[in-house]
Design a protein around this motif. Structure first.
Motif, mmCIF file in Angstrom:
data_model
loop_
_atom_site.group_PDB
_atom_site.id
_atom_site.type_symbol
_atom_site.label_atom_id
_atom_site.label_comp_id
_atom_site.label_asym_id
_atom_site.label_seq_id
_atom_site.Cartn_x
_atom_site.Cartn_y
_atom_site.Cartn_z
ATOM 1 N N SER A 212 7.318 -9.276 5.671
ATOM 2 C CA SER A 212 7.782 -8.786 4.364
ATOM 3 C C SER A 212 7.879 -7.260 4.295
ATOM 4 O O SER A 212 8.093 -6.708 3.229
ATOM 5 C CB SER A 212 6.827 -9.267 3.265
ATOM 6 N N TYR A 213 7.718 -6.581 5.438
ATOM 7 C CA TYR A 213 7.603 -5.110 5.415
ATOM 8 C C TYR A 213 8.923 -4.386 5.643
ATOM 9 O O TYR A 213 8.995 -3.158 5.552
ATOM 10 C CB TYR A 213 6.592 -4.649 6.474
ATOM 11 N N ASN A 214 9.980 -5.121 5.931
ATOM 12 C CA ASN A 214 11.211 -4.481 6.422
ATOM 13 C C ASN A 214 12.001 -3.688 5.397
ATOM 14 O O ASN A 214 12.781 -2.801 5.771
ATOM 15 C CB ASN A 214 12.138 -5.548 7.019
ATOM 16 N N ASN A 215 11.843 -4.002 4.130
ATOM 17 C CA ASN A 215 12.711 -3.370 3.117
ATOM 18 C C ASN A 215 12.063 -2.201 2.387
ATOM 19 O O ASN A 215 12.521 -1.818 1.307
ATOM 20 C CB ASN A 215 13.170 -4.425 2.098
ATOM 21 N N ASP B 98 0.826 -1.219 0.000
ATOM 22 C CA ASP B 98 0.000 0.000 0.000
ATOM 23 C C ASP B 98 0.855 1.262 0.000
ATOM 24 O O ASP B 98 0.539 2.255 -0.656
ATOM 25 C CB ASP B 98 -0.903 0.036 1.247
ATOM 26 N N GLN B 99 1.937 1.227 0.754
ATOM 27 C CA GLN B 99 2.665 2.480 0.990
ATOM 28 C C GLN B 99 3.465 2.947 -0.232
ATOM 29 O O GLN B 99 3.973 4.067 -0.241
ATOM 30 C CB GLN B 99 3.555 2.366 2.238
ATOM 31 N N TYR B 100 3.545 2.119 -1.267
ATOM 32 C CA TYR B 100 4.107 2.549 -2.546
ATOM 33 C C TYR B 100 3.400 3.811 -3.037
ATOM 34 O O TYR B 100 3.983 4.654 -3.710
ATOM 35 C CB TYR B 100 3.948 1.403 -3.551
ATOM 36 N N TYR B 101 2.137 3.965 -2.668
ATOM 37 C CA TYR B 101 1.293 5.063 -3.159
ATOM 38 C C TYR B 101 1.342 6.311 -2.264
ATOM 39 O O TYR B 101 0.722 7.314 -2.602
ATOM 40 C CB TYR B 101 -0.171 4.606 -3.217
ATOM 41 N N TRP B 102 2.011 6.225 -1.112
ATOM 42 C CA TRP B 102 1.839 7.279 -0.102
ATOM 43 C C TRP B 102 3.109 8.110 0.107
ATOM 44 O O TRP B 102 4.161 7.545 0.468
ATOM 45 C CB TRP B 102 1.462 6.648 1.248
ATOM 46 N N VAL C 244 -0.894 1.849 9.106
ATOM 47 C CA VAL C 244 -1.602 0.563 9.182
ATOM 48 C C VAL C 244 -2.948 0.662 8.466
ATOM 49 O O VAL C 244 -3.608 1.705 8.515
ATOM 50 C CB VAL C 244 -1.765 0.116 10.661
ATOM 51 N N THR C 245 -3.284 -0.410 7.768
ATOM 52 C CA THR C 245 -4.604 -0.504 7.128
ATOM 53 C C THR C 245 -5.456 -1.509 7.894
ATOM 54 O O THR C 245 -5.026 -2.639 8.135
ATOM 55 C CB THR C 245 -4.476 -0.996 5.669
ATOM 56 N N MET C 246 -6.644 -1.068 8.282
ATOM 57 C CA MET C 246 -7.626 -2.001 8.862
ATOM 58 C C MET C 246 -8.555 -2.490 7.752
ATOM 59 O O MET C 246 -9.036 -1.680 6.949
ATOM 60 C CB MET C 246 -8.468 -1.289 9.930
ATOM 61 N N ARG D 226 0.675 -3.544 8.061
ATOM 62 C CA ARG D 226 1.553 -2.380 7.881
ATOM 63 C C ARG D 226 1.539 -1.928 6.428
ATOM 64 O O ARG D 226 1.318 -2.746 5.510
ATOM 65 C CB ARG D 226 2.992 -2.753 8.241
ATOM 66 N N GLY D 227 1.889 -0.639 6.229
ATOM 67 C CA GLY D 227 1.864 -0.061 4.891
ATOM 68 C C GLY D 227 2.779 -0.767 3.904
ATOM 69 O O GLY D 227 2.514 -0.756 2.698
ATOM 70 N N PHE D 228 3.866 -1.374 4.394
ATOM 71 C CA PHE D 228 4.783 -2.053 3.475
ATOM 72 C C PHE D 228 4.648 -3.579 3.494
ATOM 73 O O PHE D 228 5.430 -4.277 2.843
ATOM 74 C CB PHE D 228 6.234 -1.638 3.752
#
Ligand SMILES: O=C(O)CCC(=O)C(=O)O
Length: 273
Positions: free
Chosen positions: A164-167, A130-134, A142-144, A209-211
């Protein structure tokens, strides 16, 4: 504008998360929280959200005439701005506090909401982040994702690549067949565990998480998968320069085009606690 808000019970009483839930979220980048809304609350809020989503949906093409993204779901955004009853749901302290506790912060701000209705026969949601867009300077987002009806894997269950969010942003690709294929290889190469609930009841929700890399299978049932989502940002985050045109669009749409470098605190991004 709908004025029925006084008849809906507010969702402002809080639930306490277990330390295991918070730990699971911080380890894996996603977690399922059960029974956030009671049956009575879902019965009250579901018609409100579904009614607003139907009213403001602008997608009129047949499924077969759409691309992969268009087939994945009907996406109706920021319903809180046009419907006072939906606003009561989106601004609810109960969900905002869960998001804050998972992120380990005192307060959160709203980024935006979106109804994501996967139609009967709707296609898969490709792997993406998701956070690719932000254009946001924190990873603490965080997305609920809350189903408004009981769902199972056949209806397009949200699916996560754990840890998978660390990078940060892994690829420079929007959600598409290409992102599905690139992330599929990446997820296999990294050996991330794939995790999805078998069933979710209306009023349960996942938080990711966003990533966190995630996707969803198609809806093979004959019912619409009604899901409402809310995106939260840790309070204190700032706007960053764009990394792609999507971020430019989001800056104007969801952050009111406030100057880059400034705090995220526009009228569209209220503190929720
Ligand atoms: O509902 C879906 O199929 C995908 C949802 C999603 O990607 C999200 O909420 O971040």
């Amino acid at each position: 504008m709908n004025t029925q808000v006084s008849e809906l019970l507010p969702l402002d009483d809080l639930v306490k998360l277990s330390p295991q839930t918070i730990h699971e979220f911080s380890e894996k980048g996603h977690v399922l929280v059960k029974n956030i809304l009671s049956k009575a609350e879902i019965e009250a809020y579901r018609p409100v959200i579904v009614g607003a989503a139907d009213k403001y949906n602008t997608e009129k093409r047949k499924l077969e005439d759409r691309d992969t993204y268009g087939k994945a779901f009907l996406q109706i955004m920021n319903l809180w701005q046009v419907d006072a009853d939906v606003k009561q749901y989106v601004f609810a302290k109960r969900m905002a506090k869960i998001a804050a506790d998972l992120m380990g912060v005192e307060n959160v701000r709203l980024y935006h909401d979106q109804a994501l209705f996967k139609e009967a026969g709707g296609g898969p949601t490709p792997w993406h982040q998701d956070q690719y867009y932000w254009p946001i300077d924190t990873h603490n987002t965080v997305t609920m994702w809350m189903p408004l009806i009981d769902i199972d894997v056949d209806m397009g269950m949200l699916t996560f690549a754990s840890n998978s969010y660390n990078n940060g942003a892994v690829f420079n690709h929007e959600i598409s067949d290409e992102s599905e294929s690139l992330f599929d290889d990446y997820v296999k190469e990294k050996g991330f565990a794939i995790s999805r609930a078998k069933t979710m009841n209306a009023g349960d929700a996942t938080f990711h998480r966003g990533f966190t890399i995630h996707n969803a299978p198609g809806n093979n049932s004959d019912k619409i998968r009604e899901v409402m989502t809310i995106i939260y940002i840790a309070d204190g985050a700032r706007i960053t320069p764009y990394k792609n045109d999507w971020q430019k669009n989001d800056h104007h749409k969801w952050l009111m085009g406030k100057p880059i470098g400034e705090l995220i605190d526009s009228e569209l991004n209220p503190r929720l606690l």
